[in-house]
Design a protein around this motif. Structure first.
Motif, PDB file in Angstrom:
ATOM      1  N   ASP A 184     -54.507 -29.752 -39.250  1.00  0.00           N
ATOM      2  CA  ASP A 184     -53.364 -30.649 -39.090  1.00  0.00           C
ATOM      3  C   ASP A 184     -52.068 -29.842 -39.186  1.00  0.00           C
ATOM      4  O   ASP A 184     -52.091 -28.623 -39.413  1.00  0.00           O
ATOM      5  N   ALA A 185     -50.945 -30.510 -39.029  1.00  0.00           N
ATOM      6  CA  ALA A 185     -49.639 -29.835 -38.992  1.00  0.00           C
ATOM      7  C   ALA A 185     -49.315 -29.107 -40.287  1.00  0.00           C
ATOM      8  O   ALA A 185     -48.536 -28.151 -40.290  1.00  0.00           O
ATOM      9  N   LYS A 186     -49.918 -29.527 -41.404  1.00  0.00           N
ATOM     10  CA  LYS A 186     -49.663 -28.880 -42.700  1.00  0.00           C
ATOM     11  C   LYS A 186     -50.624 -27.729 -42.983  1.00  0.00           C
ATOM     12  O   LYS A 186     -50.536 -27.093 -44.023  1.00  0.00           O
ATOM     13  N   GLY A 187     -51.560 -27.493 -42.073  1.00  0.00           N
ATOM     14  CA  GLY A 187     -52.525 -26.417 -42.289  1.00  0.00           C
ATOM     15  C   GLY A 187     -53.742 -26.856 -43.084  1.00  0.00           C
ATOM     16  O   GLY A 187     -54.422 -26.026 -43.691  1.00  0.00           O
ATOM     17  N   ARG A 188     -54.040 -28.142 -43.050  1.00  0.00           N
ATOM     18  CA  ARG A 188     -55.218 -28.637 -43.770  1.00  0.00           C
ATOM     19  C   ARG A 188     -56.429 -28.645 -42.844  1.00  0.00           C
ATOM     20  O   ARG A 188     -56.330 -28.983 -41.670  1.00  0.00           O
ATOM     21  N   LEU A 229     -59.914  -8.182 -50.938  1.00  0.00           N
ATOM     22  CA  LEU A 229     -60.731  -9.377 -51.135  1.00  0.00           C
ATOM     23  C   LEU A 229     -60.275 -10.224 -52.321  1.00  0.00           C
ATOM     24  O   LEU A 229     -60.095 -11.436 -52.188  1.00  0.00           O
ATOM     25  N   ILE A 230     -60.095  -9.593 -53.469  1.00  0.00           N
ATOM     26  CA  ILE A 230     -59.673 -10.366 -54.650  1.00  0.00           C
ATOM     27  C   ILE A 230     -58.201 -10.751 -54.522  1.00  0.00           C
ATOM     28  O   ILE A 230     -57.806 -11.861 -54.868  1.00  0.00           O
ATOM     29  N   GLY A 231     -57.404  -9.839 -53.989  1.00  0.00           N
ATOM     30  CA  GLY A 231     -55.974 -10.123 -53.846  1.00  0.00           C
ATOM     31  C   GLY A 231     -55.672 -11.290 -52.931  1.00  0.00           C
ATOM     32  O   GLY A 231     -54.693 -12.007 -53.132  1.00  0.00           O
ATOM     33  N   HIS A 232     -56.504 -11.496 -51.911  1.00  0.00           N
ATOM     34  CA  HIS A 232     -56.293 -12.617 -50.991  1.00  0.00           C
ATOM     35  C   HIS A 232     -57.079 -13.864 -51.384  1.00  0.00           C
ATOM     36  O   HIS A 232     -56.901 -14.913 -50.771  1.00  0.00           O
ATOM     37  N   ALA A 233     -57.960 -13.743 -52.361  1.00  0.00           N
ATOM     38  CA  ALA A 233     -58.789 -14.887 -52.756  1.00  0.00           C
ATOM     39  C   ALA A 233     -57.903 -16.016 -53.263  1.00  0.00           C
ATOM     40  O   ALA A 233     -57.028 -15.824 -54.103  1.00  0.00           O
ATOM     41  N   THR A 234     -58.151 -17.199 -52.717  1.00  0.00           N
ATOM     42  CA  THR A 234     -57.339 -18.373 -53.030  1.00  0.00           C
ATOM     43  C   THR A 234     -58.256 -19.544 -53.354  1.00  0.00           C
ATOM     44  O   THR A 234     -59.175 -19.845 -52.589  1.00  0.00           O
ATOM     45  N   ASP A 235     -57.999 -20.186 -54.474  1.00  0.00           N
ATOM     46  CA  ASP A 235     -58.773 -21.365 -54.852  1.00  0.00           C
ATOM     47  C   ASP A 235     -58.361 -22.546 -53.984  1.00  0.00           C
ATOM     48  O   ASP A 235     -57.169 -22.781 -53.767  1.00  0.00           O
ATOM     49  N   LEU A 236     -59.361 -23.268 -53.520  1.00  0.00           N
ATOM     50  CA  LEU A 236     -59.151 -24.459 -52.702  1.00  0.00           C
ATOM     51  C   LEU A 236     -59.933 -25.611 -53.319  1.00  0.00           C
ATOM     52  O   LEU A 236     -60.997 -25.389 -53.897  1.00  0.00           O
ATOM     53  N   ARG A 249     -60.374 -32.699 -47.261  1.00  0.00           N
ATOM     54  CA  ARG A 249     -59.616 -31.612 -46.638  1.00  0.00           C
ATOM     55  C   ARG A 249     -59.231 -30.573 -47.679  1.00  0.00           C
ATOM     56  O   ARG A 249     -59.114 -30.881 -48.860  1.00  0.00           O
ATOM     57  N   VAL A 250     -59.006 -29.341 -47.198  1.00  0.00           N
ATOM     58  CA  VAL A 250     -58.456 -28.283 -48.037  1.00  0.00           C
ATOM     59  C   VAL A 250     -57.203 -27.760 -47.342  1.00  0.00           C
ATOM     60  O   VAL A 250     -57.145 -27.688 -46.113  1.00  0.00           O
ATOM     61  N   LEU A 251     -56.218 -27.395 -48.140  1.00  0.00           N
ATOM     62  CA  LEU A 251     -54.989 -26.825 -47.611  1.00  0.00           C
ATOM     63  C   LEU A 251     -55.135 -25.313 -47.580  1.00  0.00           C
ATOM     64  O   LEU A 251     -55.350 -24.675 -48.612  1.00  0.00           O
ATOM     65  N   LEU A 252     -55.024 -24.742 -46.396  1.00  0.00           N
ATOM     66  CA  LEU A 252     -55.127 -23.292 -46.235  1.00  0.00           C
ATOM     67  C   LEU A 252     -53.734 -22.680 -46.339  1.00  0.00           C
ATOM     68  O   LEU A 252     -52.840 -23.055 -45.573  1.00  0.00           O
ATOM     69  N   PRO A 253     -53.514 -21.772 -47.276  1.00  0.00           N
ATOM     70  CA  PRO A 253     -52.194 -21.170 -47.436  1.00  0.00           C
ATOM     71  C   PRO A 253     -51.753 -20.421 -46.169  1.00  0.00           C
ATOM     72  O   PRO A 253     -52.574 -19.847 -45.444  1.00  0.00           O
ATOM     73  N   GLN A 254     -50.461 -20.420 -45.949  1.00  0.00           N
ATOM     74  CA  GLN A 254     -49.889 -19.782 -44.765  1.00  0.00           C
ATOM     75  C   GLN A 254     -50.318 -18.317 -44.595  1.00  0.00           C
ATOM     76  O   GLN A 254     -50.676 -17.920 -43.488  1.00  0.00           O
ATOM     77  N   PRO A 255     -50.287 -17.487 -45.658  1.00  0.00           N
ATOM     78  CA  PRO A 255     -50.692 -16.079 -45.453  1.00  0.00           C
ATOM     79  C   PRO A 255     -52.120 -15.931 -44.924  1.00  0.00           C
ATOM     80  O   PRO A 255     -52.382 -15.058 -44.088  1.00  0.00           O
TER      81      PRO A 255
END
Length: 151
Positions: free
Chosen positions: A11-15, A77-84, A91-97
């Motif tokens: 979606d438009a918010k990146g979900r 890998l750990i530096g980019h790991a993001t909890d969702l 739905r999950v929101l995927l961070p912009q980076p």
């Protein structure tokens, strides 16, 4: 646990709407908590149930930090790991980076890979898939273990 390929629209918010067939198993397996990180070999994202990711993270953390290659992998890998976490609509929101790294815009492909999912830009996946099919059609390019497999 995860198999198959699904075309999905962000979606438009990146979900990202997690397919219905995965929602209940994820709720039971990990309380609908996931971890997304980058794939260091391809421009896609890896999405793990949190319990699977924690096992992988332990192994990554155990790598020798004085080894430059190991440090790079740890940082990436750990530096980019993001909890969702799945919201009430699955739905999950995927961070912009992470979206930028994988080139994710509206059309994406979610691919089951056993204990994890891969998330690809649809156009990038289709291009990569075609490249893979070229290699697979050349038997000398396959590992011996695959050559003996009958499908």
């Amino acid at each position: 646990m995860f198999r198959g390929l699904q075309s999905i629209n962000l979606d438009a918010k990146g979900r990202l709407a997690i397919p219905t067939k995965y929602r209940e198993p994820l709720a039971e397996l990990c309380g609908a908590r996931l971890v997304a990180t980058i794939d260091t070999e391809e421009r896609c994202l890896l999405i793990y149930p949190v319990n699977e990711w924690e096992e992988i993270q332990k192994k990554i953390e155990a790598l020798p930090s004085f080894n430059p290659a190991a440090r790079r992998i740890q940082r990436l890998l750990i530096g980019h790991a993001t909890d969702l976490e799945l919201d009430g609509s699955g739905r999950v929101l995927l961070p912009q980076p992470l979206r930028e790294y994988a080139g994710l815009e509206k059309e994406v492909v979610l691919m089951g890979q056993g204990k994890k999912l891969e998330l690809w830009s649809k156009t990038m996946w289709e291009s990569r898939r075609d490249e893979y099919l070229e290699v697979v059609s050349q038997p000398d390019q396959l590992p011996d273990e695959l050559q003996s497999l009958s499908l």
